[in-house]
Design an enzyme around this catalytic site. Structure first.
Site, PDB file in Angstrom:
ATOM      1  N   HIS A   1      -6.056  -0.865   4.456  1.00  0.00           N
ATOM      2  CA  HIS A   1      -5.658   0.552   4.458  1.00  0.00           C
ATOM      3  C   HIS A   1      -6.945   1.342   4.715  1.00  0.00           C
ATOM      4  O   HIS A   1      -7.691   1.621   3.797  1.00  0.00           O
ATOM      5  CB  HIS A   1      -5.046   0.904   3.089  1.00  0.00           C
ATOM      6  CG  HIS A   1      -4.618   2.326   2.929  1.00  0.00           C
ATOM      7  ND1 HIS A   1      -3.647   2.707   2.027  1.00  0.00           N
ATOM      8  CD2 HIS A   1      -5.007   3.480   3.522  1.00  0.00           C
ATOM      9  CE1 HIS A   1      -3.473   4.014   2.076  1.00  0.00           C
ATOM     10  NE2 HIS A   1      -4.301   4.509   2.973  1.00  0.00           N
TER      11      HIS A   1
ATOM     12  N   CYS B   1      -4.020   7.716   7.571  1.00  0.00           N
ATOM     13  CA  CYS B   1      -4.654   6.407   7.473  1.00  0.00           C
ATOM     14  C   CYS B   1      -3.777   5.365   8.167  1.00  0.00           C
ATOM     15  O   CYS B   1      -2.613   5.603   8.436  1.00  0.00           O
ATOM     16  CB  CYS B   1      -4.808   5.980   6.013  1.00  0.00           C
ATOM     17  SG  CYS B   1      -5.854   7.043   5.038  1.00  0.00           S
TER      18      CYS B   1
ATOM     19  N   THR C   1       0.853  -1.183   0.000  1.00  0.00           N
ATOM     20  CA  THR C   1       0.000   0.000   0.000  1.00  0.00           C
ATOM     21  C   THR C   1       0.891   1.235   0.000  1.00  0.00           C
ATOM     22  O   THR C   1       1.954   1.262   0.607  1.00  0.00           O
ATOM     23  CB  THR C   1      -1.011   0.012   1.167  1.00  0.00           C
ATOM     24  OG1 THR C   1      -2.052   0.929   0.844  1.00  0.00           O
ATOM     25  CG2 THR C   1      -0.384   0.413   2.493  1.00  0.00           C
TER      26      THR C   1
END
Lengths: 159, 293
Positions: free
Chosen positions: A46, A29, A23
């Site tokens: 994520h 996040c 990711t």
């Protein structure tokens, strides 16, 4: 071998030891990897926000947008693929903030807080975490070895 | 010639905005402008008409019967929507290139700009703030100063980063100290040259420091908050990463609660991908639209 890219508000799982899950651009996040070293089953989420109560209809469309709907979904999926909860190795990255962001909308800090709560309720420990700061992180997860590396402007480290 | 003068001299060779943007902006700025006026402008441009229709017929809107004309599109989707799609696609070609210095790869600046525009729109809707068209445009253009500053930044990144670290100041303040000017001011100078409305120029100039602006406005606070949130969420990160500050006062001034900010974020992420793909798929031969000043 396949490389799975996890976008924002998304998760990916795999039971293929040749696979890699990545990711990019984690800010506030959270990116969390879960891995069972015995069966070599794992996954990565994520998510962007802590709680789905602000918009339950969006949680239905994209459960991985929120910690409280996405994390259980990811756990369920890896258990279905053959992972055992007691063996799960959990690693966490992200939760960054802007400079001096103590009071205003510190979503990064809240994202991590709520995750610890959810995992605690599920009796799952966090093995390693690289959270906070004003940096953006890329997380790379190898299914064959369970190796998780974090790349940021501070360099590359293994988690 | 000092560094600042050298940099600002580059502004004159910065491409002008497609004329269509100015025209559209002018129309939606008129208090009594309607759908027909916007449609009239778009219809003169076949490529843009095709883009807007393609967007209107895209799967995510889910209309059963096809949208065949601009006026039908504005009837079904509203003038504001048409305006946003048109402006986003017109500006795409100016913003899609990689930006050196900031380490912004292909389409990254564009992605960040679009996310700030969509976030601004979501915030305006949730907070019942008007003038969305102006705010959306300002948000799309807020970082264009980076395009000019970026190429000069390359040789000074080390110095800038070390004073960010040592003095714990945000990136734009460090830019100003080392380069003599920051990307926000440069962007404002470009917008001034384009004779843009003052609201837009102010949004660009003060987007990192709304509390220092001589005139505080909803537009400025919204662009600042949307930019801060986009930086947090990682829509198009560059070398400067999250090294900026978010103003508590700006959040208080527009009465934005945590729940509203979170809602705006969740709304943006859902529309972002769709709009991004629509705009990216559009034909980009803007040769007829761009003129150099």
């Amino acid at each position: 071998m396949a490389v799975h890219v996890v976008g924002i508000s998304d998760f990916r799982t795999s039971s293929n030891p040749d696979d890699i899950i990545i990711t990019y651009s984690l800010g506030s996040c959270i990116g969390m990897t879960v891995y069972d070293p015995a069966t070599r089953v794992g996954g990565m989420i994520h998510y962007m926000l802590p709680l789905s109560k602000i918009s339950p209809d969006k949680a239905l469309v994209k459960p991985a947008m929120f910690a409280d709907t996405g994390v259980p979904e990811l756990l369920k999926k890896v258990l279905e693929l053959g992972a055992s909860k007691s063996r799960l190795v959990v690693k966490v990255a992200g939760g960054s903030q802007l400079m001096d962001q103590h009071k205003v909308f510190n979503i990064g800090e809240r994202n991590f807080l709520i995750l610890r709560k959810i995992l605690w309720k599920n009796n799952i420990l966090i093995k390693a975490a690289d959270v906070g700061g004003v940096i953006s992180r890329t997380v790379r997860f190898e299914l064959g070895t369970g190796k998780v590396t974090i790349k940021s402007s501070k360099g590359e480290v293994e988690l | 010639m000092n560094l600042k003068d050298k940099i600002t001299a580059k502004i004159s060779s910065f491409p002008t905005l497609p004329v269509m943007v100015s025209k559209l902006l002018h129309v939606i700025n008129e208090p009594d402008a309607g759908a027909a006026d916007v449609a009239k402008i778009i219809q003169y441009d076949p490529a843009l008409t095709a883009n807007v229709l393609k967007a209107a017929n895209s799967a995510f809107l889910g209309f059963r019967s096809p949208v065949n004309s601009i006026s039908e599109a504005s009837f079904r989707l509203g003038t504001k929507w048409i305006y946003q799609i048109a402006v986003s696609s017109l500006i795409f070609s100016n913003m899609k290139k990689p930006v050196a210095g900031y380490d912004l790869g292909e389409e990254k600046l564009w992605k960040h700009s679009l996310s700030v525009a969509l976030m601004s729109e979501a915030l305006c809707t949730l907070l019942r703030i008007r003038d969305v068209g102006i705010i959306y445009t300002a948000a799309l253009l807020h970082d264009m100063g980076k395009i000019v500053l970026g190429e000069h930044l390359v040789d000074h990144l080390g110095e800038i980063q070390s004073i960010v670290d040592e003095q714990e100041i945000p990136f734009e303040k460090a830019e100003d100290k080392i380069m003599g000017i920051d990307h926000a001011e440069l962007g404002a100078l470009i917008a001034e040259r384009w004779r843009f409305p003052d609201t837009i120029i102010d949004c660009i100039r003060w987007h990192h420091n709304p509390d220092d602006a001589p005139q505080i406005s909803n537009a400025l606070d919204i662009v600042h908050i949307a930019d801060s949130m986009s930086l947090m969420e990682g829509f198009g990160y560059g070398r400067d990463e999250l090294q900026y500050r978010m103003s508590e006062q700006a959040v208080a001034r527009v009465n934005a609660t945590s729940a509203i900010l979170e809602l705006a974020l969740s709304k943006t992420i859902l529309t972002m991908e769709d709009i991004e793909n629509i705009v990216k798929d559009m034909p980009t031969e803007n040769s007829g639209r761009e003129v150099k000043t």
